[in-house]
Design a protein around this motif. Structure first.
Motif, mmCIF file in Angstrom:
data_model
loop_
_atom_site.group_PDB
_atom_site.id
_atom_site.type_symbol
_atom_site.label_atom_id
_atom_site.label_comp_id
_atom_site.label_asym_id
_atom_site.label_seq_id
_atom_site.Cartn_x
_atom_site.Cartn_y
_atom_site.Cartn_z
ATOM 1 N N LEU A 186 0.847 -1.190 0.000
ATOM 2 C CA LEU A 186 0.000 0.000 0.000
ATOM 3 C C LEU A 186 0.886 1.245 0.000
ATOM 4 O O LEU A 186 1.907 1.280 0.676
ATOM 5 C CB LEU A 186 -0.909 0.007 1.226
ATOM 6 N N PRO A 187 0.483 2.279 -0.731
ATOM 7 C CA PRO A 187 1.291 3.509 -0.795
ATOM 8 C C PRO A 187 1.320 4.246 0.549
ATOM 9 O O PRO A 187 0.470 4.010 1.416
ATOM 10 C CB PRO A 187 0.609 4.332 -1.874
ATOM 11 N N PRO A 188 2.280 5.143 0.722
ATOM 12 C CA PRO A 188 2.443 5.855 1.998
ATOM 13 C C PRO A 188 1.198 6.576 2.499
ATOM 14 O O PRO A 188 0.961 6.625 3.705
ATOM 15 C CB PRO A 188 3.566 6.851 1.716
ATOM 16 N N GLN A 224 -12.294 -0.185 6.986
ATOM 17 C CA GLN A 224 -12.795 0.633 5.880
ATOM 18 C C GLN A 224 -11.637 1.305 5.126
ATOM 19 O O GLN A 224 -11.621 1.341 3.904
ATOM 20 C CB GLN A 224 -13.780 1.684 6.395
ATOM 21 N N ILE A 225 -10.660 1.807 5.873
ATOM 22 C CA ILE A 225 -9.490 2.431 5.233
ATOM 23 C C ILE A 225 -8.716 1.390 4.432
ATOM 24 O O ILE A 225 -8.306 1.641 3.293
ATOM 25 C CB ILE A 225 -8.587 3.101 6.295
ATOM 26 N N ALA A 226 -8.530 0.204 5.016
ATOM 27 C CA ALA A 226 -7.832 -0.870 4.308
ATOM 28 C C ALA A 226 -8.606 -1.280 3.051
ATOM 29 O O ALA A 226 -8.006 -1.550 2.008
ATOM 30 C CB ALA A 226 -7.628 -2.068 5.235
ATOM 31 N N ALA A 227 -9.932 -1.313 3.139
ATOM 32 C CA ALA A 227 -10.748 -1.664 1.971
ATOM 33 C C ALA A 227 -10.570 -0.629 0.853
ATOM 34 O O ALA A 227 -10.457 -0.998 -0.325
ATOM 35 C CB ALA A 227 -12.217 -1.769 2.375
ATOM 36 N N GLU A 228 -10.530 0.646 1.209
ATOM 37 C CA GLU A 228 -10.307 1.692 0.212
ATOM 38 C C GLU A 228 -8.933 1.537 -0.443
ATOM 39 O O GLU A 228 -8.781 1.715 -1.654
ATOM 40 C CB GLU A 228 -10.425 3.070 0.853
ATOM 41 N N ALA A 229 -7.939 1.200 0.373
ATOM 42 C CA ALA A 229 -6.589 1.001 -0.157
ATOM 43 C C ALA A 229 -6.551 -0.191 -1.105
ATOM 44 O O ALA A 229 -5.955 -0.114 -2.190
ATOM 45 C CB ALA A 229 -5.605 0.797 0.990
ATOM 46 N N ASP A 266 -5.847 -1.262 -9.754
ATOM 47 C CA ASP A 266 -4.465 -1.185 -10.224
ATOM 48 C C ASP A 266 -4.049 0.276 -10.427
ATOM 49 O O ASP A 266 -3.572 0.660 -11.492
ATOM 50 C CB ASP A 266 -4.289 -1.997 -11.500
ATOM 51 N N ASN A 267 -4.273 1.078 -9.394
ATOM 52 C CA ASN A 267 -3.928 2.503 -9.395
ATOM 53 C C ASN A 267 -4.541 3.268 -10.575
ATOM 54 O O ASN A 267 -3.889 4.087 -11.214
ATOM 55 C CB ASN A 267 -2.408 2.694 -9.359
#
Length: 186
Positions: A127-129, A150-155, A163-164
């Motif tokens: 995951l990005p910074p 929820q934050i992890a799911a968004e990431a 794929d970004n």
């Protein structure tokens, strides 16, 4: 804390440069020192009497019960090497990001006709910074496991499923549930 909060704590603990004190007396002395010599505060923290704390400090008691030993170790780890902990979090939040390794039920909401069925997946994703920063900030703000999830799911939506931004642009929401295991690495 919950599954994700514990995983974040364990990832930061891997950055420690020295091991925590091993003996019960050394752990108790460390906790008393962290509480500015107030044995009563440590007693309340651990759910034991002030006299018991004093006995551990003087090495009159050397072998704690299993539940007390676990509480002592947890409290020492929470406070151990705060500068090292802060530097590791800062590095992950600004430069290196964080790696999540999980086995959980993942699914998503997408347009009709897509294969959005939830299923158990094992993922290891860097995951990005900015997501590391969001996770650590939320944890420090006292977020519960559901909010961290929820934050992890968004990431995972952005990095794994989309794929970004290179695919699945119409993806609306990622469901990250039934976590069997989660591990983070800085």
């Amino acid at each position: 804390m919950g599954t994700l909060g514990d995983g974040l704590d364990q990832a930061v603990q891997k950055a420690f440069t020295r091991p925590i004190p091993k003996s019960a007396g050394a752990q108790m002395r460390y906790l008393v020192k962290q509480h500015k010599g107030r044995t009563k505060a440590v007693a309340e923290l651990l759910g034991i009497s002030q006299r018991t704390v004093e006995r551990y400090v003087k090495n009159q008691i050397k072998k704690p019960r299993k539940d007390l030993a676990a509480r002592m170790e947890t409290e020492v780890k929470k406070r151990w090497q705060p500068q090292i902990r802060a530097k590791a979090k800062e590095r992950a939040a600004t430069a290196t990001g964080i790696i999540i390794d999980t086995r959980a039920r993942l699914g998503y909401t997408a347009p009709i006709g897509s294969t959005d069925q939830d299923r158990i997946r094992h993922l290891t994703v860097a995951l990005p910074p900015q997501y590391a920063a969001r996770l650590f900030d939320a944890q420090e703000a006292g977020a519960n496991d559901q909010q961290l999830q929820q934050i992890a799911a968004e990431a995972l939506k952005e990095v794994y499923f989309q794929d970004n931004g290179r695919r699945a642009g119409q993806l609306e929401e990622v469901r990250f549930t039934n976590i069997e295991h989660v591990d983070f690495e800085l």
